[in-house]
Design an enzyme around this catalytic site. Structure first.
Site: not given
Ligand code: FEO
Length: 396
Positions: A26, A80, A82, A84, A147, A166, A192
């Protein structure tokens, strides 16, 4: 089908997926691929920490099957939401019908909103709550905005091991699962961090405060290798990047069509270097912007150049500016330069942006009309020297 099995400590396994072909995460440039890490704990309660990205559920399940029947899993820890890390929950619940998802209150809310219409068997845990797994346990620590708002990490005190999601992650695919087995982790870690974490650096410092004094021997992030040897080094780096990442360095970035701005860029870089400051140069048309962002994060001075295209900075430089903004560059020296044909405008826009981003100091811009003369290049060199001296002064 995979048979690769990685035991981190007794009965704690890495069971994630390796995305060898990933080149763009992304917007983050990932020239060496990436990983989505999940961890399996075998105890009285069988527990999976996080899952994997879309299209990798089968790899995750295959890996779990090399250790245990997934149907025996009791807890799925969602740190988390998100995609992924959360996309595989549907597949996991099918394979582990008795499992409960353990997550924060906000995690529960985000999960339901991310999978409209799906009913999840969720148990909410509070900040600081401990879950016994049998011989071992997990303490959940919420670290909002590292994050996302719902992010939490899980600490296993019996092994002094933290599942950090993360945080401390990077995107790199290698045959090795531990950071001490690879040499080239600094730049992927920096990229990253600068792309995904740096914008919320204040939240990272709060998280550090929250875990102050907690003994940590192993850090298991949700991307990239596991840290087991250089914990102090890696936490020091993260702390530095979150507080004041600037080093005695400068970078000159530019984009150009007919090479006048490029000539200026080289003269400025040489001027900076002439006073003893390490200075790098990047042509933004040839670079992955997230790579340059990592270098910009550690630079005390960022010098941005663009030729004027109509009335604005040429597009590659314009595209880089949000990357700079998201570094929260309030401790940096900024300057803009560029060539123009008739009306100009690029350096005015860039200088305004540097000020809007709250750079500590922004120099007056340097402009050249059409092709730089010898005299113009001397001005560029001296402009670089001025920037270099300011960098030096900041570290003296
Ligand atoms: Fe914030 Fe690896 O997802």
């Amino acid at each position: 089908m995979t048979s690769e099995k990685v035991e981190i400590v007794k009965d704690v396994y890495w069971v994630g997926a390796i995305d060898w072909m990933l080149r763009d995460f992304h917007g983050l440039w990932t020239p060496k691929g990436g990983t989505y890490n999940a961890y399996l704990i075998i105890d009285e309660k069988i527990t999976l920490i996080d899952t994997v990205a879309p299209n990798f559920s089968a790899e995750l399940l295959d890996r779990i099957r090399t250790i245990i029947d997934p149907a025996k899993i009791d807890y799925l820890i969602c740190q988390h939401v998100e995609p992924d890390h959360s996309t595989a929950y549907a597949a996991m619940l099918e394979a582990a019908p008795n499992a409960k998802i353990i997550t924060s209150k906000r995690g529960a809310e985000y999960l339901q909103k991310s999978f409209p219409g799906m009913e999840f068997p969720i148990e909410i845990v509070d900040d600081g709550e401990t879950l016994s797994l049998g011989k071992r346990s997990l303490k959940f620590v919420q670290i909002p905005m590292v994050h996302w708002p719902e992010t939490m990490i899980s600490y296993m005190p019996e092994e002094q091991l933290v599942f950090s999601n993360d945080a401390f992650g990077m995107q790199i695919a290698t045959p090795y699962r531990f950071a001490d087995q690879i040499d080239d982790w600094y730049e992927p870690l920096r990229s990253y961090y600068s792309y995904i974490v740096r914008f919320n650096a204040a939240a990272v410092l709060k998280a550090f405060k929250k875990i102050e004094g907690v003994p940590i021997k192993i850090i298991c992030p949700s991307h990239g290798p596991i840290w087991r040897k250089n914990i102090q080094e890696i936490t020091d780096i993260y702390y530095r990047w979150s507080s004041s990442p600037e080093q005695e360095q400068a970078i000159v970035v530019y984009s150009t069509i007919w090479k006048s701005t490029e000539q200026m860029a080289h003269a400025i870089r040489e001027g900076i270097a002439s006073v003893g400051v390490a200075a790098e140069i990047y042509n933004l048309e040839d670079e992955q912007l997230s790579r340059v962002q990592g270098a910009a994060m550690e630079a005390k001075a960022v010098v941005v150049g663009a030729m004027t295209y109509n009335i604005d900075p040429y597009y590659p430089t314009a595209a880089f500016m949000p990357y700079l903004k998201h570094l929260r560059p309030t401790n940096k020296i900024g300057a803009a330069f560029g060539s123009y044909g008739w009306g100009g405008g690029a350096t005015k826009v860039l200088t305004g942006q540097l000020k809007d981003f709250k750079f500590e100091e922004v120099l007056d811009p340097l402009n050249v009309q059409f092709r730089p003369s010898e005299e113009d290049l001397k001005r560029c060199y001296e402009y670089g020297q001025e920037i270099g001296r300011k960098v030096k002064a900041a570290f003296s």
